[in-house]
Design an enzyme around this catalytic site. Structure first.
Site, PDB file in Angstrom:
ATOM      1  N   THR A 150     -11.080  23.377  36.155  1.00 53.07           N
ATOM      2  CA  THR A 150     -12.131  23.420  35.126  1.00 53.07           C
ATOM      3  C   THR A 150     -12.296  22.049  34.474  1.00 53.07           C
ATOM      4  O   THR A 150     -13.400  21.476  34.443  1.00 53.07           O
ATOM      5  CB  THR A 150     -11.759  24.472  34.056  1.00 53.07           C
ATOM      6  OG1 THR A 150     -11.530  25.707  34.719  1.00 53.07           O
ATOM      7  CG2 THR A 150     -12.854  24.632  33.021  1.00 53.07           C
TER       8      THR A 150
ATOM      9  N   GLY B  57     -13.417  24.629  27.554  1.00 48.65           N
ATOM     10  CA  GLY B  57     -14.549  24.624  28.482  1.00 48.65           C
ATOM     11  C   GLY B  57     -14.627  23.311  29.245  1.00 48.65           C
ATOM     12  O   GLY B  57     -14.103  22.283  28.816  1.00 48.65           O
TER      13      GLY B  57
ATOM     14  N   LYS C 173      -0.508  24.030  20.065  1.00 51.67           N
ATOM     15  CA  LYS C 173      -1.441  23.098  19.407  1.00 51.67           C
ATOM     16  C   LYS C 173      -0.966  22.795  17.984  1.00 51.67           C
ATOM     17  O   LYS C 173      -1.101  21.654  17.516  1.00 51.67           O
ATOM     18  CB  LYS C 173      -2.853  23.686  19.406  1.00 51.67           C
ATOM     19  CG  LYS C 173      -3.433  23.792  20.824  1.00 51.67           C
ATOM     20  CD  LYS C 173      -4.686  24.656  20.852  1.00 51.67           C
ATOM     21  CE  LYS C 173      -5.219  24.832  22.265  1.00 51.67           C
ATOM     22  NZ  LYS C 173      -6.248  25.872  22.359  1.00 51.67           N
TER      23      LYS C 173
ATOM     24  N   GLY D 252      -9.816  21.209  22.410  1.00 50.61           N
ATOM     25  CA  GLY D 252     -10.748  20.771  23.450  1.00 50.61           C
ATOM     26  C   GLY D 252     -11.635  19.603  23.075  1.00 50.61           C
ATOM     27  O   GLY D 252     -11.183  18.470  22.942  1.00 50.61           O
TER      28      GLY D 252
ATOM     29  N   GLU E   7      -8.212  34.092  30.205  1.00 49.32           N
ATOM     30  CA  GLU E   7      -7.688  33.779  31.528  1.00 49.32           C
ATOM     31  C   GLU E   7      -7.214  35.067  32.197  1.00 49.32           C
ATOM     32  O   GLU E   7      -7.089  36.106  31.547  1.00 49.32           O
ATOM     33  CB  GLU E   7      -6.525  32.801  31.368  1.00 49.32           C
ATOM     34  CG  GLU E   7      -7.017  31.549  30.674  1.00 49.32           C
ATOM     35  CD  GLU E   7      -6.135  30.357  30.890  1.00 49.32           C
ATOM     36  OE1 GLU E   7      -5.296  30.375  31.790  1.00 49.32           O
ATOM     37  OE2 GLU E   7      -6.315  29.400  30.136  1.00 49.32           O
TER      38      GLU E   7
ATOM     39  N   GLU F  15      -6.106  13.482  23.552  1.00 48.08           N
ATOM     40  CA  GLU F  15      -7.080  14.057  22.613  1.00 48.08           C
ATOM     41  C   GLU F  15      -7.466  15.500  22.986  1.00 48.08           C
ATOM     42  O   GLU F  15      -7.637  16.358  22.119  1.00 48.08           O
ATOM     43  CB  GLU F  15      -8.338  13.176  22.574  1.00 48.08           C
ATOM     44  CG  GLU F  15      -9.389  13.619  21.589  1.00 48.08           C
ATOM     45  CD  GLU F  15      -8.908  13.622  20.134  1.00 48.08           C
ATOM     46  OE1 GLU F  15      -8.621  12.541  19.620  1.00 48.08           O
ATOM     47  OE2 GLU F  15      -8.808  14.705  19.546  1.00 48.08           O
TER      48      GLU F  15
HETATM   49  P1  NAP Z   1      -7.304  24.812  36.304  1.00 49.00           P
HETATM   50  O1  NAP Z   1      -8.735  25.151  36.302  1.00 49.00           O
HETATM   51  O2  NAP Z   1      -6.303  25.840  36.711  1.00 49.00           O
HETATM   52  O3  NAP Z   1      -7.125  23.526  37.247  1.00 49.00           O
HETATM   53  C1  NAP Z   1      -5.892  23.014  37.614  1.00 49.00           C
HETATM   54  C2  NAP Z   1      -6.098  22.051  38.772  1.00 49.00           C
HETATM   55  O4  NAP Z   1      -4.854  21.414  39.024  1.00 49.00           O
HETATM   56  C3  NAP Z   1      -6.543  22.687  40.081  1.00 49.00           C
HETATM   57  O5  NAP Z   1      -7.449  21.803  40.725  1.00 49.00           O
HETATM   58  C4  NAP Z   1      -5.246  22.782  40.878  1.00 49.00           C
HETATM   59  O6  NAP Z   1      -5.442  22.680  42.253  1.00 49.00           O
HETATM   60  C5  NAP Z   1      -4.547  21.529  40.409  1.00 49.00           C
HETATM   61  N1  NAP Z   1      -3.090  21.623  40.526  1.00 49.00           N
HETATM   62  C6  NAP Z   1      -2.272  22.448  39.844  1.00 49.00           C
HETATM   63  N2  NAP Z   1      -0.988  22.210  40.191  1.00 49.00           N
HETATM   64  C7  NAP Z   1      -1.009  21.226  41.104  1.00 49.00           C
HETATM   65  C8  NAP Z   1      -0.022  20.546  41.834  1.00 49.00           C
HETATM   66  N3  NAP Z   1       1.268  20.860  41.720  1.00 49.00           N
HETATM   67  N4  NAP Z   1      -0.408  19.578  42.688  1.00 49.00           N
HETATM   68  C9  NAP Z   1      -1.706  19.263  42.830  1.00 49.00           C
HETATM   69  N5  NAP Z   1      -2.705  19.860  42.144  1.00 49.00           N
HETATM   70  C10 NAP Z   1      -2.360  20.831  41.305  1.00 49.00           C
HETATM   71  O7  NAP Z   1      -6.838  24.294  34.878  1.00 49.00           O
HETATM   72  P2  NAP Z   1      -7.763  23.711  33.691  1.00 49.00           P
HETATM   73  O8  NAP Z   1      -8.325  24.831  32.921  1.00 49.00           O
HETATM   74  O9  NAP Z   1      -8.670  22.677  34.244  1.00 49.00           O
HETATM   75  O10 NAP Z   1      -6.647  23.037  32.739  1.00 49.00           O
HETATM   76  C11 NAP Z   1      -6.090  21.784  33.046  1.00 49.00           C
HETATM   77  C12 NAP Z   1      -5.287  21.293  31.834  1.00 49.00           C
HETATM   78  O11 NAP Z   1      -6.155  21.124  30.715  1.00 49.00           O
HETATM   79  C13 NAP Z   1      -4.194  22.252  31.362  1.00 49.00           C
HETATM   80  O12 NAP Z   1      -3.105  21.523  30.885  1.00 49.00           O
HETATM   81  C14 NAP Z   1      -4.860  23.003  30.208  1.00 49.00           C
HETATM   82  O13 NAP Z   1      -3.930  23.504  29.262  1.00 49.00           O
HETATM   83  C15 NAP Z   1      -5.684  21.894  29.611  1.00 49.00           C
HETATM   84  N6  NAP Z   1      -6.828  22.328  28.825  1.00 49.00           N
HETATM   85  C16 NAP Z   1      -7.738  23.174  29.385  1.00 49.00           C
HETATM   86  C17 NAP Z   1      -8.851  23.554  28.659  1.00 49.00           C
HETATM   87  C18 NAP Z   1      -9.892  24.441  29.255  1.00 49.00           C
HETATM   88  O14 NAP Z   1     -10.891  24.725  28.585  1.00 49.00           O
HETATM   89  N7  NAP Z   1      -9.732  24.908  30.491  1.00 49.00           N
HETATM   90  C19 NAP Z   1      -9.027  23.070  27.354  1.00 49.00           C
HETATM   91  C20 NAP Z   1      -8.085  22.194  26.811  1.00 49.00           C
HETATM   92  C21 NAP Z   1      -6.993  21.826  27.569  1.00 49.00           C
HETATM   93  P3  NAP Z   1      -5.687  23.978  43.189  1.00 49.00           P
HETATM   94  O15 NAP Z   1      -6.938  24.611  42.693  1.00 49.00           O
HETATM   95  O16 NAP Z   1      -5.815  23.405  44.531  1.00 49.00           O
HETATM   96  O17 NAP Z   1      -4.492  24.855  42.986  1.00 49.00           O
HETATM   97  N1  HSE Z   2      -7.256  29.194  26.278  1.00 49.36           N
HETATM   98  C1  HSE Z   2      -7.652  28.292  25.249  1.00 49.36           C
HETATM   99  C2  HSE Z   2      -8.574  28.985  24.240  1.00 49.36           C
HETATM  100  C3  HSE Z   2      -8.408  27.103  25.814  1.00 49.36           C
HETATM  101  O1  HSE Z   2      -8.946  30.133  24.424  1.00 49.36           O
HETATM  102  O2  HSE Z   2      -8.879  28.352  23.233  1.00 49.36           O
HETATM  103  C4  HSE Z   2      -7.500  26.036  26.319  1.00 49.36           C
HETATM  104  O3  HSE Z   2      -6.883  25.382  25.253  1.00 49.36           O
END
Ligand code: NAP
Ligand code: HSE
Length: 431
Positions: free
Chosen positions: A15, A304, A207, A136, A192, A131
């Site tokens: 994402t 997001g 956080k 987010g 999720e 940041e």
């Molecule tokens: P996600 O959609 O699950 O994406 C994770 C990515 O990392 C996928 O492309 C996955 O590849 C890859 N990956 C995971 N483990 C790996 C490994 N060992 N080697 C190589 N690639 C690997 O997660 P996300 O939602 O983008 O979140 C990423 C980070 O941002 C997390 O730390 C999360 O807490 C943080 N975050 C997310 C949000 C949000 O809104 N989503 C907001 C704030 C912070 P594959 O698909 O090939 O497995």
């Molecule tokens: N799962 C979190 C939320 C987003 O619902 O706010 C990632 O920090």
């Protein structure tokens, strides 16, 4: 490498990684004017090459070899967006030790290993920026470290989980019960596949640890933060709270008191007139109080693809400017104090208690005697209609009391003959 081109590598193309790729593409034409350099994503680490190929213009940038990135001296910036503790921790430490700057959105990792990562960045004179790890797209880490640095911050609190805020909004506005609202959040893609970290308050707890460390210049780790989720909140609690002029929100609270830092996450009643009460759906907001600035509030999208990428790209651009001016690692770890973190039992709040009690003479007197024994002063008491025979429903709001004393009173009430059931206990937010 031309000093007009800075190479970066993405770890993860999910994402947020996908969002960063898109935002950097959108910025491509302006980057040089804005920063004096262009940033190029030279490599992207993923597990599944085939799945990722559809997301990029040139699939040759994809790799599943971390060493290919680590050992490439032309890559200056590593952007960790994989999530989880390992291998993210090992990769980030290796990148920092190799003299590469790192950006990460990984709150799970930073809330536990933040000091180790920041120490490694300092030792290698490189930047480690995060940041996006809190709220987010909302700028809050940089404002606390830089814009608000002239303050002694006494409080940083807010709504820092979008999934639970969405669920509570649906329960409040549409009278849904928790499970119904969670189902809707899952169907709309807010929650999720495993929503435990969100609904149990763990995501917000991580956080809070990061926010408190940055705001109070003293390290707070995830284990220091008391967490309680929203799974036991009912639409009835919300209705009664509203009758008392309050809304229920999952709040992350960090206070710097004379006796130490308070850090907790729990559903709380908050006056409907407070600006945070009108932060609805999946929006986040962080409220800070400093001795110079007084109150300030930051509002926006806490998660997001593009909102989170916005924060990550801001960090990348900051690093690029630092590289160009040869002033990297200007602002590293800001935890130069060692303030103790209070146990939850030593924090003070007002409490909302909903109980089913025997419907007979003298019950209220018995209850208030238990409260008085444990130094709990009652601020408000309301008897509700009950459909259960010989039973009355009573709602109590206490004055400010130490949590430990309140818990002792609750335990004694639970064991008393007068009280049939404690249906809910919630804290009430107040200064
Ligand atoms: P996600 O959609 O699950 O994406 C994770 C990515 O990392 C996928 O492309 C996955 O590849 C890859 N990956 C995971 N483990 C790996 C490994 N060992 N080697 C190589 N690639 C690997 O997660 P996300 O939602 O983008 O979140 C990423 C980070 O941002 C997390 O730390 C999360 O807490 C943080 N975050 C997310 C949000 C949000 O809104 N989503 C907001 C704030 C912070 P594959 O698909 O090939 O497995
Ligand atoms: N799962 C979190 C939320 C987003 O619902 O706010 C990632 O920090």
């Amino acid at each position: 490498m031309s000093d007009k081109m800075i190479n970066a590598a993405l770890l993860g193309l999910g994402t947020v990684g996908g969002g960063v790729y898109k935002v950097l593409k959108n910025q491509e034409s302006e980057m040089e004017a804005k920063l004096g350099s262009k940033v190029q994503i030279k490599k992207i680490l993923v597990r599944n090459l085939e799945k990722a190929a559809a997301k990029v213009e040139d699939p040759s940038v994809l790799t599943n070899s971390w060493e290919e990135i680590l050992n490439d001296p032309s890559i200056d910036i590593v952007i960790e967006l994989m999530g989880g503790i390992e291998p993210a921790r090992t990769y980030i430490l290796a990148a920092l030790n190799a003299g590469k700057h790192v950006v990460s959105a990984n709150k799970d990792l930073i809330a536990v290993h933040g000091k180790e990562l920041l120490d490694a960045a300092e030792a290698n004179h490189v930047d480690f920026m995060f940041e996006a790890a809190v709220a987010g797209g909302i700028p809050i880490i940089r404002p606390l470290k830089q814009c608000l640095a002239g303050n002694h911050m006494t409080e940083v609190m807010g709504i820092i989980n979008g999934t639970t805020n969405f669920i509570l909004t649906k329960m409040t506005q549409e009278g849904m019960e928790f499970s119904e609202a969670l189902d809707l959040a899952s169907r709309l893609g807010y929650a999720e596949a495993d929503p435990t970290a969100d609904v149990e308050g763990l995501d917000a707890g991580r956080k809070v640890a990061i926010l408190a460390s940055v705001a109070f210049n003293s390290r707070v780790v995830f284990d220091d933060v008391y967490t309680e989720g929203i799974t036991r909140i009912t639409s009835k609690d919300i209705r009664y709270a509203r009758e008392m002029g309050c809304d229920i929100k999952l709040l992350g609270v960090a206070r710097n008191t004379e006796e130490g830092i308070e850090a907790y996450v729990c559903p709380m009643l908050i006056p409907s007139s407070h600006p945070l009460a009108s932060v609805n759906d999946s929006y986040n907001a962080v409220f800070v109080h400093g001795d110079a600035v007084e109150d300030a509030m930051f509002f926006g999208r806490g998660a997001g693809e593009l909102p989170t990428a916005s924060a990550v790209v801001g960090d990348i651009f900051d690093i690029v400017r630092n590289i160009r001016l040869n002033c990297s690692a200007r602002i590293g770890c800001t935890c130069y104090k060692d303030i103790p973190v209070k146990k939850m039992e030593d924090t003070c709040n007002c409490y909302f208690l909903r109980m089913q009690v025997e419907d007979r003479c003298g019950v209220l007197a018995e209850m208030t005697a238990v409260f008085a024994k444990h130094h709990v002063s009652v601020a408000q008491i309301v008897q509700k209609e009950s459909k259960i025979k010989d039973s009355a429903e009573v709602v109590v709001i206490t004055a400010m009391v130490r949590e430990g004393d309140f818990q002792k009173a609750m335990k004694e009430l639970e064991e008393s003959k007068a009280v049939q059931k404690i249906s809910s206990m919630l804290r009430v937010y107040g200064k």
